[in-house]
Design a protein around this motif. Structure first.
Motif, PDB file in Angstrom:
ATOM      1  N   ARG A   1      -1.786 -26.048  -0.331  1.00  0.00           N
ATOM      2  CA  ARG A   1      -2.065 -27.343  -0.915  1.00  0.00           C
ATOM      3  C   ARG A   1      -2.994 -27.158  -2.134  1.00  0.00           C
ATOM      4  NH1 ARG A   1      -0.832 -31.650   2.449  1.00  0.00           N
ATOM      5  NH2 ARG A   1      -0.219 -31.084   4.585  1.00  0.00           N
ATOM      6  N   PHE A   2      -2.745 -27.912  -3.183  1.00  0.00           N
ATOM      7  CA  PHE A   2      -3.548 -27.816  -4.409  1.00  0.00           C
ATOM      8  C   PHE A   2      -3.268 -29.052  -5.251  1.00  0.00           C
ATOM      9  CE2 PHE A   2       0.551 -25.893  -5.107  1.00  0.00           C
ATOM     10  CZ  PHE A   2       0.970 -26.401  -6.328  1.00  0.00           C
ATOM     11  N   ASN A   3      -4.118 -29.196  -6.313  1.00  0.00           N
ATOM     12  CA  ASN A   3      -3.863 -30.231  -7.305  1.00  0.00           C
ATOM     13  C   ASN A   3      -3.747 -29.553  -8.678  1.00  0.00           C
ATOM     14  OD1 ASN A   3      -6.491 -29.658  -8.089  1.00  0.00           O
ATOM     15  ND2 ASN A   3      -7.358 -31.336  -6.887  1.00  0.00           N
ATOM     16  N   LEU A   4      -3.468 -30.322  -9.717  1.00  0.00           N
ATOM     17  CA  LEU A   4      -3.237 -29.746 -11.042  1.00  0.00           C
ATOM     18  C   LEU A   4      -4.498 -29.098 -11.619  1.00  0.00           C
ATOM     19  CD1 LEU A   4      -0.957 -32.480 -12.677  1.00  0.00           C
ATOM     20  CD2 LEU A   4      -0.298 -30.284 -11.673  1.00  0.00           C
ATOM     21  N   VAL A   5      -5.671 -29.640 -11.307  1.00  0.00           N
ATOM     22  CA  VAL A   5      -6.918 -29.051 -11.804  1.00  0.00           C
ATOM     23  C   VAL A   5      -7.134 -27.664 -11.220  1.00  0.00           C
ATOM     24  CG1 VAL A   5      -9.420 -29.320 -11.926  1.00  0.00           C
ATOM     25  CG2 VAL A   5      -7.938 -31.319 -12.194  1.00  0.00           C
ATOM     26  N   THR A   6      -6.925 -27.591  -9.897  1.00  0.00           N
ATOM     27  CA  THR A   6      -7.082 -26.286  -9.232  1.00  0.00           C
ATOM     28  C   THR A   6      -6.061 -25.285  -9.763  1.00  0.00           C
ATOM     29  OG1 THR A   6      -7.856 -27.434  -7.251  1.00  0.00           O
ATOM     30  CG2 THR A   6      -7.195 -25.130  -7.013  1.00  0.00           C
ATOM     31  N   LEU A   7      -4.814 -25.746  -9.951  1.00  0.00           N
ATOM     32  CA  LEU A   7      -3.762 -24.866 -10.470  1.00  0.00           C
ATOM     33  C   LEU A   7      -4.116 -24.355 -11.867  1.00  0.00           C
ATOM     34  CD1 LEU A   7      -0.953 -23.619 -10.159  1.00  0.00           C
ATOM     35  CD2 LEU A   7      -0.006 -25.751 -11.115  1.00  0.00           C
ATOM     36  N   PHE A   8      -4.679 -25.213 -12.691  1.00  0.00           N
ATOM     37  CA  PHE A   8      -5.052 -24.805 -14.060  1.00  0.00           C
ATOM     38  C   PHE A   8      -6.119 -23.712 -14.029  1.00  0.00           C
ATOM     39  CE2 PHE A   8      -8.008 -25.349 -17.622  1.00  0.00           C
ATOM     40  CZ  PHE A   8      -7.159 -25.077 -18.686  1.00  0.00           C
ATOM     41  N   PHE A   9      -7.154 -23.883 -13.181  1.00  0.00           N
ATOM     42  CA  PHE A   9      -8.211 -22.886 -13.108  1.00  0.00           C
ATOM     43  C   PHE A   9      -7.701 -21.565 -12.535  1.00  0.00           C
ATOM     44  CE2 PHE A   9     -11.061 -26.609 -13.421  1.00  0.00           C
ATOM     45  CZ  PHE A   9     -11.873 -26.172 -14.447  1.00  0.00           C
ATOM     46  N   ILE A  10      -6.810 -21.657 -11.554  1.00  0.00           N
ATOM     47  CA  ILE A  10      -6.262 -20.420 -10.967  1.00  0.00           C
ATOM     48  C   ILE A  10      -5.440 -19.654 -11.992  1.00  0.00           C
ATOM     49  CG2 ILE A  10      -4.669 -19.519  -9.252  1.00  0.00           C
ATOM     50  CD1 ILE A  10      -5.559 -21.752  -7.379  1.00  0.00           C
ATOM     51  N   VAL A  11      -4.567 -20.367 -12.700  1.00  0.00           N
ATOM     52  CA  VAL A  11      -3.743 -19.698 -13.718  1.00  0.00           C
ATOM     53  C   VAL A  11      -4.611 -19.120 -14.830  1.00  0.00           C
ATOM     54  CG1 VAL A  11      -1.969 -20.078 -15.473  1.00  0.00           C
ATOM     55  CG2 VAL A  11      -1.719 -21.102 -13.205  1.00  0.00           C
ATOM     56  N   SER A  12      -5.628 -19.857 -15.277  1.00  0.00           N
ATOM     57  CA  SER A  12      -6.528 -19.359 -16.332  1.00  0.00           C
ATOM     58  C   SER A  12      -7.255 -18.097 -15.886  1.00  0.00           C
ATOM     59  CB  SER A  12      -7.543 -20.443 -16.706  1.00  0.00           C
ATOM     60  OG  SER A  12      -6.889 -21.609 -17.187  1.00  0.00           O
ATOM     61  N   ALA A  13      -7.735 -18.091 -14.631  1.00  0.00           N
ATOM     62  CA  ALA A  13      -8.426 -16.908 -14.120  1.00  0.00           C
ATOM     63  C   ALA A  13      -7.497 -15.709 -14.055  1.00  0.00           C
ATOM     64  CB  ALA A  13      -9.018 -17.212 -12.748  1.00  0.00           C
ATOM     65  N   LEU A  14      -6.241 -15.942 -13.614  1.00  0.00           N
ATOM     66  CA  LEU A  14      -5.283 -14.833 -13.562  1.00  0.00           C
ATOM     67  C   LEU A  14      -4.978 -14.282 -14.954  1.00  0.00           C
ATOM     68  CD1 LEU A  14      -2.793 -16.171 -10.843  1.00  0.00           C
ATOM     69  CD2 LEU A  14      -4.509 -14.367 -10.593  1.00  0.00           C
ATOM     70  N   VAL A  15      -4.831 -15.187 -15.931  1.00  0.00           N
ATOM     71  CA  VAL A  15      -4.543 -14.732 -17.300  1.00  0.00           C
ATOM     72  C   VAL A  15      -5.704 -13.921 -17.860  1.00  0.00           C
ATOM     73  CG1 VAL A  15      -4.163 -15.526 -19.658  1.00  0.00           C
ATOM     74  CG2 VAL A  15      -2.925 -16.614 -17.777  1.00  0.00           C
ATOM     75  N   ILE A  16      -6.947 -14.398 -17.608  1.00  0.00           N
ATOM     76  CA  ILE A  16      -8.122 -13.677 -18.097  1.00  0.00           C
ATOM     77  C   ILE A  16      -8.225 -12.304 -17.437  1.00  0.00           C
ATOM     78  CG2 ILE A  16     -10.636 -13.686 -18.137  1.00  0.00           C
ATOM     79  CD1 ILE A  16     -10.511 -16.724 -18.420  1.00  0.00           C
ATOM     80  N   MET A  17      -7.988 -12.240 -16.135  1.00  0.00           N
ATOM     81  CA  MET A  17      -8.026 -10.945 -15.443  1.00  0.00           C
ATOM     82  C   MET A  17      -6.945 -10.011 -15.965  1.00  0.00           C
ATOM     83  SD  MET A  17      -8.766 -12.247 -11.534  1.00  0.00           S
ATOM     84  CE  MET A  17      -8.534 -10.602 -10.896  1.00  0.00           C
ATOM     85  N   LEU A  18      -5.746 -10.552 -16.230  1.00  0.00           N
ATOM     86  CA  LEU A  18      -4.655  -9.724 -16.745  1.00  0.00           C
ATOM     87  C   LEU A  18      -5.002  -9.171 -18.131  1.00  0.00           C
ATOM     88  CD1 LEU A  18      -1.787  -8.636 -16.380  1.00  0.00           C
ATOM     89  CD2 LEU A  18      -0.941 -10.767 -17.400  1.00  0.00           C
ATOM     90  N   ILE A  19      -5.572 -10.005 -18.996  1.00  0.00           N
ATOM     91  CA  ILE A  19      -5.952  -9.547 -20.335  1.00  0.00           C
ATOM     92  C   ILE A  19      -7.041  -8.479 -20.246  1.00  0.00           C
ATOM     93  CG2 ILE A  19      -7.027 -10.262 -22.501  1.00  0.00           C
ATOM     94  CD1 ILE A  19      -5.646 -12.956 -22.173  1.00  0.00           C
ATOM     95  N   GLY A  20      -8.035  -8.690 -19.354  1.00  0.00           N
ATOM     96  CA  GLY A  20      -9.094  -7.702 -19.189  1.00  0.00           C
ATOM     97  C   GLY A  20      -8.566  -6.379 -18.683  1.00  0.00           C
ATOM     98  N   ALA A  21      -7.623  -6.432 -17.714  1.00  0.00           N
ATOM     99  CA  ALA A  21      -7.055  -5.187 -17.186  1.00  0.00           C
ATOM    100  C   ALA A  21      -6.271  -4.441 -18.249  1.00  0.00           C
ATOM    101  CB  ALA A  21      -6.162  -5.510 -15.979  1.00  0.00           C
ATOM    102  N   ILE A  22      -5.476  -5.157 -19.051  1.00  0.00           N
ATOM    103  CA  ILE A  22      -4.699  -4.508 -20.101  1.00  0.00           C
ATOM    104  C   ILE A  22      -5.622  -3.900 -21.159  1.00  0.00           C
ATOM    105  CG2 ILE A  22      -3.055  -4.928 -21.958  1.00  0.00           C
ATOM    106  CD1 ILE A  22      -1.752  -7.045 -20.188  1.00  0.00           C
TER     107      ILE A  22
END
Length: 289
Positions: free
Chosen positions: A30-51
């Motif tokens: 279960r989630f809402n759009l705000v939570t989904l936005f923060f989760i996706v942003s965190a994943l993108v930031i982690m992916l950029i940092g790893a690369i």
């Protein structure tokens, strides 16, 4: 309208995985759009940092198209060092050639060092030597004895040098009448030999050409380094047949008689013979007739 947009972002959503035939729920979140936005942003930031980390601190960056490998970078650094060394060598060679041209033309050679720095270095060196050594009466007596022995050795060496040159066969550069003889008082460090324009000029010994170029006062000049610290110089040529670095044999044609340069009144060859930086009278060792 603003309340509807806010409620839309906070509306609860559920993501579930269900079996197609039995509709059994295997997984749900279960989630809402705000939570989904923060989760996706965190994943993108982690992916950029790893690369970024992989590219900056691992060897994977060498597989990126256009990025040089470690071997290529080493080759570039080595080539840069070689180019820098070549530039220094070329500058030193240019300075050497410039000095040789000026010496042959009778001009003052270019000073390769800064006079102030040389004077300062000399002063410091003399001060250091004065601090390390002090003169004594015994040292002075010994110094006088050694200097007198050295002077005797120099004279003996000069005499043996003259004897050695007299025993060698020096090929005449050309046959002709000597119109102007050797004279140190009027700075005429060679002899002038009259000859028809285009007459062959020959090397007196085996050697290597170290200078062959044009000068304003002496025209086309060629200079040859021989064994036993002997140098022969041929000036006022009409044409040069050899280039610097070429090896020549005794009696081999190296130039043609001419009337080049401002310090000439007619076709002739000005010939000089040097030993250990000292000009010698060529008529003492070569017959021009």
């Amino acid at each position: 309208m603003a309340g509807d947009k806010t409620s839309r972002w906070r509306r609860k959503l559920r993501l579930a995985i269900i079996v197609d035939k039995s509709f059994e729920e295997l997984f749900s979140i279960r989630f809402n759009l705000v939570t989904l936005f923060f989760i996706v942003s965190a994943l993108v930031i982690m992916l950029i940092g790893a690369i970024t980390y992989l590219i900056a601190f691992t060897g994977l960056r060498e597989y990126i198209p256009g990025y040089p490998s470690g071997e290529e970078r080493r080759m570039v650094m080595n080539n840069l060092q070689r180019v820098d060394s070549l530039i220094v060598e070329v500058r030193l060679r240019d300075a050497l050639l410039t000095n040789m041209r000026q010496v042959i033309a009778g001009e003052m050679p270019m000073d390769a060092f800064n006079s102030d720095s040389v004077a300062e270095a000399t002063r410091l060196e003399h001060n250091n030597i004065a601090q390390l050594f002090q003169k004594s009466k015994t040292d002075s007596i010994f110094r006088t004895q050694v200097e007198s022995d050295d002077n005797f050795n120099v004279d003996a060496k000069k005499e043996s040098t003259n004897t050695q040159l007299e025993m060698m066969f020096l090929f005449p550069p050309m046959k002709g009448i000597v119109s102007d003889k050797f004279g140190e008082k009027n700075a005429h460090f060679g002899v002038d030999i009259l000859g028809a324009e285009g007459t062959r000029v020959s090397s007196i010994l085996d050697g290597t050409v170290i200078f062959a170029d044009w000068t304003v006062e002496t025209g086309y000049v060629i200079e040859i380094q021989h064994d036993n610290q002997i140098i022969s110089i041929y000036k006022h040529n009409g044409r040069l047949l050899k280039k610097p670095g070429q090896r020549v044999s005794a009696g081999e044609a190296i130039a043609m008689v001419g009337n080049s340069g401002s310090m000439t009144t007619g076709p002739h060859l000005h010939f000089e013979l040097w030993y250990s930086g000292v000009p010698l009278n060529p008529e003492n060792y070569i017959s021009f007739e």
